[in-house]
Design an enzyme around this catalytic site. Sequence first.
Site, mmCIF file in Angstrom:
data_model
loop_
_atom_site.group_PDB
_atom_site.id
_atom_site.type_symbol
_atom_site.label_atom_id
_atom_site.label_comp_id
_atom_site.label_asym_id
_atom_site.label_seq_id
_atom_site.Cartn_x
_atom_site.Cartn_y
_atom_site.Cartn_z
ATOM 1 N N ASN A 43 7.208 -15.571 12.093
ATOM 2 C CA ASN A 43 7.131 -14.778 10.866
ATOM 3 C C ASN A 43 6.794 -13.348 11.293
ATOM 4 O O ASN A 43 5.637 -13.036 11.560
ATOM 5 C CB ASN A 43 6.042 -15.378 9.964
ATOM 6 N N ARG A 64 -0.184 -5.042 -5.658
ATOM 7 C CA ARG A 64 1.032 -4.746 -6.443
ATOM 8 C C ARG A 64 0.778 -5.058 -7.910
ATOM 9 O O ARG A 64 0.056 -5.999 -8.226
ATOM 10 C CB ARG A 64 2.197 -5.591 -5.919
#
Length: 403
Positions: free
Chosen positions: A12, A243
């Site tokens: 990842n 966010r």
Amino acid sequence: MSGLTGVVLVINAGSSSLKYDLIDVESGASRASGIVERIGEQSSLAKHAVGGELHRQEGPCPDHGAAFELVLGAFDAHGPDLAGVELAAVGHRVVHGGAQFSAPTRIDDEVEATIERLIPLAPLHNPANLEGIRVARTHFPDVPQVAVFDTAFHQTLPPHAYTYAINRVWREEHRVRRYGFHGTSHAYVSRRAAELVGRAVTQANVIVLHLGNGASATAVAGGRSVDTSMGLSPLEGLVMGTRPGDLDPSLPAHLARAGISLEEYDRALNKDSGLKGLTGSNDAREVEERAAAGDPDARLAIDVMAHRLRKYIGAYAAVLGRVDAVAFTAGIGEHSPTVRAAALDGLRDLLGIELDPAANAAATSGEHRISTPSSRVAVLVVPTAEELEIAREAAEVASASHP
Ligand code: ADP
């Protein structure tokens, strides 16, 4: 996916980090895992966990190629010996697969080029994912490399769920539509939730709430994603660590007229909004502690986050028509009784969701059912297993292409 065997190296790669996990697919056990952090900075930090021990190494690491060398060095120094492991596949997490990839895909030059063409849709993520692919292909040229996309599980969204009501040029030339993210997590957790409520996956309707630093909700009908809260990018939907989730689309123009540049806007929405924007901290645990101590900003932040969650649960109940389970996962979903209770507050009469307060309070690790026996909808905590899911999907693709 039963009957799969082999060992898969899951990679990842983020913009400044490279995470890895060497997974035995049959048992699901991790043989070793680690991370190289602060790639590209003066001094990076590599951590390698094996056999219950954590090995740390600090030093310069200019790019992902150097990070991969550090990873291989850690395997050499602390084991297991990679040369002695026959890798079934290297599984790569790739954030954006656009509309091109609806399943995990064996990587060749053409697939790599397609992932590169998708960079405009994920400028922060896909370039780093590609770096990971390139270094792994160089180091393991004979091992099947498989891309597992965050977006793929959501390619079953019907057009009425993925279409934004905007003009044709934006939709077609600029590929603006809802794609959805966290797909491996939503796929794994919805499948597990079906098992836990004793239904076949094809017969189970599940709302999955993945609440980590990034957060998204998905409505899963019979194993297929039919709606999801993240959209073109991972900014839409729920309130997250940094966010904002849903906003009025007029905001960029409004702020531009006030002299705020696009770069500033982009940065603020990715790094300085959500819990961080409301409280100064993106750490939900800290925000909860401050709220409990009476901090009004922290209280408001929890209320805003919980209100947004309730709205999505209600909306997805309407999308699904019948809900068998609501499943909480990821850092906040797995560990925060407070957020879970706040998100489900007031949904008993409308949706038949009845939380068992004692079971909720006790569920801070592992799988749990936290609804009362009479609740019409099962409320579950299901720890996500993104790496294991990537490993299994990669092994499956590798075995299908190399019988
Ligand atoms: P990522 O999306 O980076 O993988 P995680 O799934 O690890 O993130 O989730 C990180 C979030 O989980 C952080 O906001 C963290 O504060 C929160 N979290 C972890 N443990 C707890 C806890 N016990 N109570 C509340 N929040 C927690």
